[in-house]
Design a protein around this motif. Structure first.
Motif, PDB file in Angstrom:
ATOM      1  N   ASN A   1       0.823  -1.208   0.000  1.00  0.00           N
ATOM      2  CA  ASN A   1       0.000   0.000   0.000  1.00  0.00           C
ATOM      3  C   ASN A   1       0.859   1.261   0.000  1.00  0.00           C
ATOM      4  O   ASN A   1       0.603   2.209  -0.752  1.00  0.00           O
ATOM      5  CB  ASN A   1      -0.927   0.015   1.219  1.00  0.00           C
ATOM      6  N   VAL A   2       1.877   1.270   0.848  1.00  0.00           N
ATOM      7  CA  VAL A   2       2.779   2.429   0.920  1.00  0.00           C
ATOM      8  C   VAL A   2       3.461   2.652  -0.420  1.00  0.00           C
ATOM      9  O   VAL A   2       3.566   3.788  -0.910  1.00  0.00           O
ATOM     10  CB  VAL A   2       3.834   2.219   2.031  1.00  0.00           C
ATOM     11  N   PHE A   3       3.918   1.570  -1.049  1.00  0.00           N
ATOM     12  CA  PHE A   3       4.599   1.662  -2.338  1.00  0.00           C
ATOM     13  C   PHE A   3       3.700   2.277  -3.407  1.00  0.00           C
ATOM     14  O   PHE A   3       4.164   2.999  -4.297  1.00  0.00           O
ATOM     15  CB  PHE A   3       5.047   0.263  -2.774  1.00  0.00           C
ATOM     16  N   ASN A   4       2.385   2.026  -3.298  1.00  0.00           N
ATOM     17  CA  ASN A   4       1.441   2.489  -4.311  1.00  0.00           C
ATOM     18  C   ASN A   4       0.595   3.680  -3.852  1.00  0.00           C
ATOM     19  O   ASN A   4      -0.383   4.034  -4.522  1.00  0.00           O
ATOM     20  CB  ASN A   4       0.515   1.346  -4.727  1.00  0.00           C
ATOM     21  N   ASN A   5       0.971   4.281  -2.713  1.00  0.00           N
ATOM     22  CA  ASN A   5       0.257   5.447  -2.193  1.00  0.00           C
ATOM     23  C   ASN A   5      -1.219   5.160  -1.921  1.00  0.00           C
ATOM     24  O   ASN A   5      -2.089   6.018  -2.139  1.00  0.00           O
ATOM     25  CB  ASN A   5       0.366   6.635  -3.160  1.00  0.00           C
ATOM     26  N   ASN A   6      -1.524   3.949  -1.458  1.00  0.00           N
ATOM     27  CA  ASN A   6      -2.894   3.587  -1.105  1.00  0.00           C
ATOM     28  C   ASN A   6      -3.009   3.462   0.411  1.00  0.00           C
ATOM     29  O   ASN A   6      -2.077   2.991   1.079  1.00  0.00           O
ATOM     30  CB  ASN A   6      -3.287   2.268  -1.760  1.00  0.00           C
ATOM     31  N   GLU A   7      -4.152   3.858   0.945  1.00  0.00           N
ATOM     32  CA  GLU A   7      -4.384   3.788   2.389  1.00  0.00           C
ATOM     33  C   GLU A   7      -4.586   2.335   2.820  1.00  0.00           C
ATOM     34  O   GLU A   7      -5.219   1.543   2.115  1.00  0.00           O
ATOM     35  CB  GLU A   7      -5.624   4.604   2.749  1.00  0.00           C
ATOM     36  N   THR A   8      -4.060   1.991   3.983  1.00  0.00           N
ATOM     37  CA  THR A   8      -4.257   0.654   4.538  1.00  0.00           C
ATOM     38  C   THR A   8      -5.499   0.663   5.429  1.00  0.00           C
ATOM     39  O   THR A   8      -5.481   1.198   6.532  1.00  0.00           O
ATOM     40  CB  THR A   8      -3.025   0.201   5.349  1.00  0.00           C
ATOM     41  N   LEU A   9      -6.579   0.084   4.917  1.00  0.00           N
ATOM     42  CA  LEU A   9      -7.833   0.000   5.666  1.00  0.00           C
ATOM     43  C   LEU A   9      -7.907  -1.288   6.479  1.00  0.00           C
ATOM     44  O   LEU A   9      -8.669  -1.379   7.444  1.00  0.00           O
ATOM     45  CB  LEU A   9      -9.022   0.066   4.706  1.00  0.00           C
TER      46      LEU A   9
END
Length: 303
Positions: free
Chosen positions: A14-22
Protein backbone atom coordinates in the motif's frame (compact mmCIF):
# COMPACT_ATOMS: atom_id res chain seq x y z
CA UNK A 1 22.33 -8.26 -11.28
CA UNK A 2 18.61 -7.55 -11.65
CA UNK A 3 17.02 -5.47 -8.98
CA UNK A 4 14.68 -7.40 -6.65
CA UNK A 5 11.85 -5.77 -4.72
CA UNK A 6 10.19 -7.70 -1.89
CA UNK A 7 6.71 -7.11 -0.54
CA UNK A 8 5.98 -9.26 2.50
CA UNK A 9 3.03 -7.33 3.92
CA UNK A 10 -0.05 -5.62 2.55
CA UNK A 11 0.97 -2.40 4.27
CA UNK A 12 4.32 -2.34 2.43
CA UNK A 13 2.54 -2.70 -0.89
CA UNK A 14 0.00 0.00 0.00
CA UNK A 15 2.78 2.43 0.92
CA UNK A 16 4.60 1.66 -2.34
CA UNK A 17 1.44 2.49 -4.31
CA UNK A 18 0.26 5.45 -2.19
CA UNK A 19 -2.89 3.59 -1.10
CA UNK A 20 -4.38 3.79 2.39
CA UNK A 21 -4.26 0.65 4.54
CA UNK A 22 -7.83 0.00 5.67
CA UNK A 23 -7.08 -3.58 6.75
CA UNK A 24 -3.63 -5.07 7.46
CA UNK A 25 -4.37 -8.28 5.53
CA UNK A 26 -6.21 -7.10 2.42
CA UNK A 27 -6.35 -4.15 0.07
CA UNK A 28 -7.94 -3.09 -3.20
CA UNK A 29 -5.18 -1.17 -4.97
CA UNK A 30 -5.85 1.78 -7.25
CA UNK A 31 -2.62 2.11 -9.24
CA UNK A 32 -3.51 5.58 -10.53
CA UNK A 33 -2.65 6.87 -7.01
CA UNK A 34 0.91 5.57 -7.31
CA UNK A 35 3.80 7.82 -8.25
CA UNK A 36 5.29 7.65 -11.72
CA UNK A 37 7.85 4.86 -11.95
CA UNK A 38 11.08 4.29 -13.76
CA UNK A 39 12.60 1.56 -11.57
CA UNK A 40 15.65 3.83 -11.30
CA UNK A 41 16.79 3.04 -14.81
CA UNK A 42 16.58 -0.75 -14.38
CA UNK A 43 15.56 -2.70 -17.48
CA UNK A 44 14.43 -5.77 -15.51
CA UNK A 45 13.01 -5.81 -12.00
CA UNK A 46 12.14 -8.96 -10.03
CA UNK A 47 9.25 -8.58 -7.60
CA UNK A 48 8.54 -11.01 -4.76
CA UNK A 49 5.02 -11.14 -3.29
CA UNK A 50 4.29 -12.71 0.10
CA UNK A 51 0.55 -12.69 -0.52
CA UNK A 52 -2.12 -13.40 -3.15
CA UNK A 53 -2.39 -10.84 -5.95
CA UNK A 54 -4.91 -10.43 -8.76
CA UNK A 55 -3.91 -7.64 -11.14
CA UNK A 56 -6.19 -5.85 -13.59
CA UNK A 57 -4.07 -3.38 -15.52
CA UNK A 58 -5.65 -0.74 -17.76
CA UNK A 59 -2.47 -0.18 -19.76
CA UNK A 60 0.51 -2.26 -20.70
CA UNK A 61 3.45 -0.95 -18.67
CA UNK A 62 6.20 -3.44 -19.30
CA UNK A 63 6.46 -7.10 -20.22
CA UNK A 64 5.55 -9.39 -17.33
CA UNK A 65 7.35 -12.68 -17.02
CA UNK A 66 7.10 -15.65 -14.67
CA UNK A 67 9.66 -18.43 -15.07
CA UNK A 68 10.65 -18.74 -18.72
CA UNK A 69 7.38 -17.44 -20.17
CA UNK A 70 6.02 -13.99 -20.90
CA UNK A 71 2.45 -13.18 -20.05
CA UNK A 72 0.06 -13.25 -22.96
CA UNK A 73 -0.70 -9.79 -21.72
CA UNK A 74 -2.75 -6.86 -22.96
CA UNK A 75 -5.32 -4.38 -21.72
CA UNK A 76 -8.11 -6.16 -19.86
CA UNK A 77 -6.00 -9.10 -18.69
CA UNK A 78 -6.19 -10.62 -15.22
CA UNK A 79 -2.91 -11.87 -13.78
CA UNK A 80 -2.92 -14.18 -10.74
CA UNK A 81 0.01 -14.46 -8.34
CA UNK A 82 0.27 -16.81 -5.35
CA UNK A 83 2.32 -16.11 -2.21
CA UNK A 84 6.03 -16.76 -2.72
CA UNK A 85 6.02 -16.20 -6.47
CA UNK A 86 8.55 -13.90 -8.09
CA UNK A 87 7.47 -11.87 -11.12
CA UNK A 88 9.74 -10.05 -13.55
CA UNK A 89 8.92 -6.73 -15.15
CA UNK A 90 10.91 -5.82 -18.24
CA UNK A 91 10.66 -2.15 -19.15
CA UNK A 92 12.27 0.19 -21.65
CA UNK A 93 13.69 2.22 -18.76
CA UNK A 94 11.27 5.09 -19.34
CA UNK A 95 9.09 6.73 -16.71
CA UNK A 96 5.46 5.57 -16.75
CA UNK A 97 2.29 6.10 -14.73
CA UNK A 98 0.75 2.83 -13.44
CA UNK A 99 -2.98 2.42 -14.01
CA UNK A 100 -5.50 -0.22 -13.15
CA UNK A 101 -6.44 -2.11 -10.01
CA UNK A 102 -5.42 -5.09 -7.93
CA UNK A 103 -6.86 -7.21 -5.16
CA UNK A 104 -4.16 -8.32 -2.73
CA UNK A 105 -4.71 -10.39 0.39
CA UNK A 106 -2.51 -12.23 2.84
CA UNK A 107 -3.05 -15.97 3.50
CA UNK A 108 -3.67 -15.16 7.18
CA UNK A 109 -6.87 -13.37 6.15
CA UNK A 110 -8.65 -16.55 5.12
CA UNK A 111 -7.61 -18.92 7.93
CA UNK A 112 -10.72 -20.45 9.47
CA UNK A 113 -12.95 -19.65 6.48
CA UNK A 114 -14.40 -21.87 3.76
CA UNK A 115 -12.09 -20.11 1.30
CA UNK A 116 -9.04 -21.42 3.15
CA UNK A 117 -10.23 -24.98 2.44
CA UNK A 118 -10.84 -24.31 -1.26
CA UNK A 119 -8.13 -21.79 -2.22
CA UNK A 120 -5.91 -24.51 -3.71
CA UNK A 121 -8.76 -25.59 -5.99
CA UNK A 122 -8.39 -22.36 -7.96
CA UNK A 123 -5.76 -23.73 -10.31
CA UNK A 124 -5.19 -20.42 -12.11
CA UNK A 125 -2.94 -19.26 -9.24
CA UNK A 126 -0.40 -21.78 -10.53
CA UNK A 127 -0.93 -21.32 -14.27
CA UNK A 128 2.06 -20.32 -16.37
CA UNK A 129 2.69 -16.76 -17.46
CA UNK A 130 1.34 -17.34 -20.96
CA UNK A 131 -1.98 -18.59 -19.59
CA UNK A 132 -3.41 -15.32 -18.25
CA UNK A 133 -7.16 -14.60 -18.26
CA UNK A 134 -8.40 -12.24 -20.99
CA UNK A 135 -11.62 -10.44 -20.16
CA UNK A 136 -14.50 -9.22 -22.25
CA UNK A 137 -15.75 -5.74 -21.40
CA UNK A 138 -18.69 -7.23 -19.49
CA UNK A 139 -16.40 -9.54 -17.53
CA UNK A 140 -14.08 -6.63 -16.77
CA UNK A 141 -17.02 -4.74 -15.27
CA UNK A 142 -17.90 -7.74 -13.08
CA UNK A 143 -14.31 -7.76 -11.82
CA UNK A 144 -14.44 -4.05 -11.01
CA UNK A 145 -17.82 -4.48 -9.28
CA UNK A 146 -16.34 -7.30 -7.16
CA UNK A 147 -13.41 -5.09 -6.20
CA UNK A 148 -15.83 -2.27 -5.31
CA UNK A 149 -17.85 -4.50 -2.98
CA UNK A 150 -14.71 -5.59 -1.15
CA UNK A 151 -13.50 -2.00 -0.94
CA UNK A 152 -16.86 -0.90 0.49
CA UNK A 153 -16.63 -3.59 3.17
CA UNK A 154 -13.14 -2.39 4.09
CA UNK A 155 -14.35 1.20 4.36
CA UNK A 156 -17.08 0.17 6.80
CA UNK A 157 -14.44 -0.79 9.34
CA UNK A 158 -13.62 -4.05 11.04
CA UNK A 159 -16.24 -5.83 13.16
CA UNK A 160 -17.06 -9.46 13.99
CA UNK A 161 -18.67 -9.97 10.58
CA UNK A 162 -15.86 -8.46 8.49
CA UNK A 163 -13.68 -11.53 8.02
CA UNK A 164 -16.53 -13.77 6.89
CA UNK A 165 -18.01 -11.19 4.53
CA UNK A 166 -14.66 -10.25 2.99
CA UNK A 167 -13.67 -13.89 2.48
CA UNK A 168 -17.09 -14.64 0.97
CA UNK A 169 -16.70 -11.77 -1.49
CA UNK A 170 -13.22 -12.97 -2.50
CA UNK A 171 -14.57 -16.49 -2.97
CA UNK A 172 -17.43 -15.20 -5.13
CA UNK A 173 -14.96 -13.22 -7.24
CA UNK A 174 -12.72 -16.28 -7.71
CA UNK A 175 -15.76 -18.33 -8.73
CA UNK A 176 -16.48 -15.73 -11.42
CA UNK A 177 -12.89 -16.10 -12.58
CA UNK A 178 -13.42 -19.86 -12.92
CA UNK A 179 -16.41 -19.15 -15.14
CA UNK A 180 -14.38 -16.70 -17.23
CA UNK A 181 -11.62 -19.27 -17.70
CA UNK A 182 -14.19 -21.85 -18.81
CA UNK A 183 -15.35 -19.35 -21.41
CA UNK A 184 -11.76 -18.66 -22.46
CA UNK A 185 -11.07 -22.37 -23.02
CA UNK A 186 -13.91 -22.28 -25.56
CA UNK A 187 -13.48 -18.88 -27.20
CA UNK A 188 -9.69 -18.79 -27.51
CA UNK A 189 -9.61 -21.71 -29.91
CA UNK A 190 -6.86 -20.07 -31.95
CA UNK A 191 -4.58 -20.27 -28.91
CA UNK A 192 -5.66 -23.71 -27.70
CA UNK A 193 -6.17 -25.24 -31.14
CA UNK A 194 -4.07 -28.29 -31.69
CA UNK A 195 -3.14 -28.89 -28.02
CA UNK A 196 -5.00 -32.20 -28.01
CA UNK A 197 -3.34 -33.26 -31.26
CA UNK A 198 0.07 -32.28 -29.90
CA UNK A 199 -0.68 -34.18 -26.69
CA UNK A 200 -1.34 -37.26 -28.80
CA UNK A 201 1.92 -36.70 -30.67
CA UNK A 202 3.85 -36.41 -27.39
CA UNK A 203 2.44 -39.73 -26.20
CA UNK A 204 3.01 -41.49 -29.51
CA UNK A 205 6.59 -40.28 -29.57
CA UNK A 206 7.13 -41.27 -25.94
CA UNK A 207 6.48 -44.95 -26.60
CA UNK A 208 8.77 -45.06 -29.66
CA UNK A 209 11.80 -43.99 -27.59
CA UNK A 210 13.61 -45.45 -24.58
CA UNK A 211 11.90 -42.95 -22.25
CA UNK A 212 9.65 -45.62 -20.66
CA UNK A 213 12.85 -47.41 -19.59
CA UNK A 214 14.71 -44.30 -18.44
CA UNK A 215 11.84 -42.18 -17.06
CA UNK A 216 8.98 -44.62 -16.48
CA UNK A 217 5.34 -43.99 -17.30
CA UNK A 218 4.53 -40.63 -18.93
CA UNK A 219 3.21 -38.18 -16.37
CA UNK A 220 0.84 -35.23 -16.72
CA UNK A 221 3.69 -32.91 -15.67
CA UNK A 222 5.98 -34.32 -18.37
CA UNK A 223 3.38 -33.90 -21.12
CA UNK A 224 2.48 -30.38 -19.96
CA UNK A 225 6.15 -29.40 -19.95
CA UNK A 226 6.59 -30.76 -23.48
CA UNK A 227 3.70 -28.52 -24.58
CA UNK A 228 5.07 -25.51 -22.62
CA UNK A 229 2.03 -25.39 -20.34
CA UNK A 230 1.60 -25.59 -16.60
CA UNK A 231 0.33 -28.94 -15.35
CA UNK A 232 -2.82 -27.35 -13.92
CA UNK A 233 -3.73 -25.36 -17.03
CA UNK A 234 -2.98 -28.38 -19.24
CA UNK A 235 -5.11 -30.64 -17.06
CA UNK A 236 -8.02 -28.19 -17.05
CA UNK A 237 -7.80 -27.75 -20.83
CA UNK A 238 -7.78 -31.50 -21.53
CA UNK A 239 -10.72 -31.98 -19.16
CA UNK A 240 -12.71 -29.31 -21.02
CA UNK A 241 -11.82 -30.78 -24.43
CA UNK A 242 -12.30 -34.50 -23.74
CA UNK A 243 -14.33 -34.84 -20.55
CA UNK A 244 -11.47 -36.94 -19.18
CA UNK A 245 -8.61 -35.94 -16.92
CA UNK A 246 -5.16 -35.79 -18.48
CA UNK A 247 -4.18 -38.78 -16.33
CA UNK A 248 -7.12 -40.81 -17.68
CA UNK A 249 -6.15 -39.83 -21.22
CA UNK A 250 -2.59 -41.03 -20.63
CA UNK A 251 -3.81 -44.29 -19.15
CA UNK A 252 -6.07 -44.86 -22.17
CA UNK A 253 -3.07 -44.39 -24.44
CA UNK A 254 -1.05 -46.87 -22.33
CA UNK A 255 -3.84 -49.44 -22.70
CA UNK A 256 -4.01 -48.87 -26.48
CA UNK A 257 -0.27 -49.40 -26.83
CA UNK A 258 -0.45 -52.42 -24.53
CA UNK A 259 -3.23 -54.03 -26.60
CA UNK A 260 -1.12 -53.69 -29.72
CA UNK A 261 1.89 -55.25 -28.03
CA UNK A 262 -0.18 -58.10 -26.61
CA UNK A 263 -1.62 -59.01 -30.00
CA UNK A 264 1.29 -58.22 -32.32
CA UNK A 265 4.50 -58.69 -30.34
CA UNK A 266 5.34 -62.11 -28.96
CA UNK A 267 6.28 -60.78 -25.54
CA UNK A 268 5.47 -61.90 -22.03
CA UNK A 269 3.23 -59.73 -19.86
CA UNK A 270 6.24 -58.79 -17.75
CA UNK A 271 8.23 -57.71 -20.82
CA UNK A 272 5.31 -55.57 -22.04
CA UNK A 273 4.95 -53.98 -18.62
CA UNK A 274 8.62 -53.00 -18.50
CA UNK A 275 8.54 -51.70 -22.10
CA UNK A 276 5.61 -49.43 -21.19
CA UNK A 277 7.45 -48.02 -18.18
CA UNK A 278 5.82 -49.89 -15.31
CA UNK A 279 8.15 -50.54 -12.42
CA UNK A 280 6.10 -53.53 -11.27
CA UNK A 281 4.33 -55.83 -13.79
CA UNK A 282 1.46 -56.47 -11.38
CA UNK A 283 0.57 -52.76 -11.55
CA UNK A 284 0.26 -53.06 -15.33
CA UNK A 285 -1.92 -56.17 -15.05
CA UNK A 286 -4.15 -54.47 -12.47
CA UNK A 287 -4.65 -51.35 -14.64
CA UNK A 288 -5.31 -53.45 -17.74
CA UNK A 289 -7.94 -55.53 -15.93
CA UNK A 290 -9.60 -52.37 -14.57
CA UNK A 291 -9.80 -50.74 -18.00
CA UNK A 292 -10.42 -53.71 -20.29
CA UNK A 293 -12.19 -56.19 -18.04
CA UNK A 294 -9.69 -58.93 -18.75
CA UNK A 295 -6.13 -59.67 -17.70
CA UNK A 296 -3.50 -59.24 -20.45
CA UNK A 297 -3.26 -63.01 -20.92
CA UNK A 298 -7.06 -63.39 -21.07
CA UNK A 299 -7.22 -60.61 -23.66
CA UNK A 300 -4.56 -62.36 -25.74
CA UNK A 301 -6.44 -65.67 -25.61
CA UNK A 302 -9.74 -64.07 -26.58
CA UNK A 303 -8.21 -62.34 -29.58
Amino acid sequence: MNKIVKFNTITEYNVFNNNETLHPLISVIDFSKADERSWEGEKTVRIYYGFYCIFLKDIKCGDLRYGCNYYDYQEGTLVFVAPGQVMEVETDGKVYQPKGHALVFHPDLIHGTSLFKSINDYNFFSYNANEALHLSERERQIVLDSFSKIQLELQLGVDKHSKKLIASNIELFLNYCERFYDRQFITRENVNKGILEKFEEVLNSYFTTDKPNTIGLPSVAYCADELHLSANYFGDLIKKETGKSAQEYIQNKIIDVAKDKILVDHLTVNEIAYQLGFKYPQHFSRLFKQRVGYTPNEYRSLN
